[in-house]
Design an enzyme around this catalytic site. Structure first.
Site, PDB file in Angstrom:
ATOM      1  N   HIS A  70       0.729  -1.210  -0.238  1.00  0.00           N
ATOM      2  CA  HIS A  70       0.036  -0.201   0.097  1.00  0.00           C
ATOM      3  C   HIS A  70       0.918   1.138  -0.120  1.00  0.00           C
ATOM      4  O   HIS A  70       0.504   2.143  -0.782  1.00  0.00           O
ATOM      5  CB  HIS A  70      -0.777   0.113   1.186  1.00  0.00           C
ATOM      6  N   ASP A  91      -6.689 -10.330  -5.132  1.00  0.00           N
ATOM      7  CA  ASP A  91      -6.806  -9.970  -6.751  1.00  0.00           C
ATOM      8  C   ASP A  91      -5.683 -10.924  -7.329  1.00  0.00           C
ATOM      9  O   ASP A  91      -5.832 -11.007  -8.500  1.00  0.00           O
ATOM     10  CB  ASP A  91      -6.552  -8.586  -6.654  1.00  0.00           C
TER      11      ASP A  91
END
EC number: 2.4.1.120
Length: 479
Positions: A19, A385
């Site tokens: 992130h 994902d």
């Protein structure tokens, strides 16, 4: 130059390497255009490690291009030895409660350098609430593919059928996406996933983006890679500015700056070791900062590499602080055949001519870096994902081969299969095709970030709008 005269943007990141890195790249790019950027995340465990690895001083301005960047780290409110920091279900609401107040305090502290825009990544969606409360424009950086964003959107609005507890094995048909089998959708959306809390927080971000009418939704991708999907999402969300600005790491490479988001010092000699290898002779292996493979699977991969005849550069992380995972042990003969490190400069490694292929967990950061380096991928996704990214690498971008289908498969891939897939990606007609496709995407990525390219123009448009807002506020006497 007086920093208080600069347009001020505050970036708030969830405390995780996958992130921090993309958001920090965006922050450096914003600063380079003459803006002031304050980058914010938690003190522990990531802020502390970032400070140590990069010699960061809190609040000190560092020049980047025509502007400045600085770092602020806030306490998450947990005691040093509190294990709830590593329990996402407990950490998430606590971070929201503490973080909202901390960000408000920071914005107020910099009242002489008024914040013009708040930007966050998807695991801290509550930053949008702070922006709305303080009447500050906000933007979101999406660090997965646009394809995954579309899957979450269709799930959230119940536009198509997804797997359920009563129908767990159905495939999902979404416009502009390939048919996704039940284990190829982002795994957080599957009812059998033990990590549905991650899906919930992503859906929270999606809801806030729609309800709060955020200023921008940035995606770390490039238009040429996902054109049809982006056009489709723009039609579904006409009120949103969906802006591909990637590959962010490639955009950031144009900057001369020592500001990095790494939590660890890279092995100092891995590039020198690669220099000693023959071209296209090394398999690079890394499974990111989160995924933990079983010791048995690590051994099978190791023996598969040995059987393939390739050299190896393998990133084997030590267990994360606060986790109870045994350190991996690899066969001694593998260490004689290659190099094992705890961390390395992945962007530089993938660009090295010695790299033949990348055995990857297929996180989006790694996927973008592989595509942009023109390197074929042996896809070994685990969750989230990654399983969808693997479909795209193998079947859409056609730069990868499938080694596994994800952790939900609950099987150990044998050394024989590992060797077979490594050779498929590096030797013969299929390998040539993969390499040619990868090089084509590399050229497309470079064109997107070049002056006047699609991502470059999207980014410049955003900066121009921000600066215009800042100048308008100053002309109106607002602070």
């Amino acid at each position: 130059m007086d920093p208080s005269r600069h347009t001020h943007v505050m970036l708030v990141s969830f405390p995780g390497q996958g992130h921090v890195n993309p958001l920090l790249r965006l922050g450096k790019l914003i600063a380079s255009k003459g803006l002031l950027v304050t980058f914010v995340t938690t003190e522990k465990p990531w802020g502390k490690k970032m400070r140590q690895a990069n010699k960061i001083q809190d609040g000190v301005l560092k020049p980047v291009g025509l502007g400045f960047i600085r770092f602020e780290f806030f306490s998450d409110g947990f005691a040093d030895d509190d294990e709830k920091r590593f329990d996402f279900d407990a950490f998430r609401p606590h971070l929201e409660a503490v973080g909202k107040q901390e960000i408000k305090n920071l914005v107020k502290r910099y009242n002489k350098e008024p914040v013009t825009c708040l930007i966050n990544n998807a695991f801290v969606p509550w930053v949008c609430d702070v922006a709305e409360e303080l009447h500050i424009p906000s933007a979101v950086l999406w660090v997965q593919s646009c394809a995954c964003l579309t899957a979450y959107y269709y799930y959230h609005h119940r536009l198509v059928k997804f797997p359920t507890k009563t129908e767990p094995d159905i495939s999902v048909e979404i416009p502009c996406l390939p048919l996704l089998k039940h284990d190829e959708i982002p795994s957080f959306l599957h009812p059998s996933s033990p990590y549905t809390a991650f899906g919930d927080i992503i859906l929270d971000q999606l809801k806030r983006f729609e309800n709060h009418k955020s200023f921008y939704l940035f995606i770390d991708t490039f238009r040429e890679l996902e054109k049809d999907i982006m056009d489709h999402m723009s039609q579904l969300c006409p009120q949103a500015i969906i802006s591909p600005v990637g590959p962010l790491f490639k955009m950031a490479q144009t900057l001369s700056s020592d500001v990095k988001g790494d939590i660890s010092e890279p092995a100092s000699d891995c590039m020198e070791w690669l220099d000693s290898r023959e071209p296209s002779s090394v398999v690079y292996i890394s499974f990111g900062t989160i995924a933990n493979l079983k010791q048995e699977q690590m051994e099978e991969i190791a023996h598969g590499v040995l059987s393939s005849g390739l050299s190896v550069l393998w990133v084997v992380r030590p267990p994360m602080e606060g986790t109870f995972v045994e350190p991996h042990v690899l066969p001694r003969e593998l260490e004689e055949k290659g190099k094992i490190v705890e961390w390395c400069p992945q962007e530089r490694v993938l660009a090295h001519p010695a790299i033949a292929c990348f055995l990857s967990h297929c996180g989006w950061n790694s996927t973008m870096e592989a595509l942009t380096a023109g390197v074929p991928v042996v896809c070994f996704p685990q969750w989230g994902d990654q399983v969808t990214d693997a479909v795209y690498l193998a079947d859409v971008f056609k730069t990868g081969v499938r080694l596994g289908r994800g952790a939900a498969e609950e099987m150990i891939v044998s050394r024989e299969v590992v060797a077979e897939k490594l050779l498929e990606a590096t030797v013969g007609e299929k390998a040539v095709e993969l390499r040619e496709n990868a090089r084509r995407w590399k050229a497309e990525a470079e064109a997107a970030v070049a002056d006047g390219g699609s991502s470059d123009m999207n980014f410049k448009e955003f900066v121009d709008k921000l600066v215009t807002k800042h100048v308008t506020r100053e002309d109106n006497g607002e602070h």
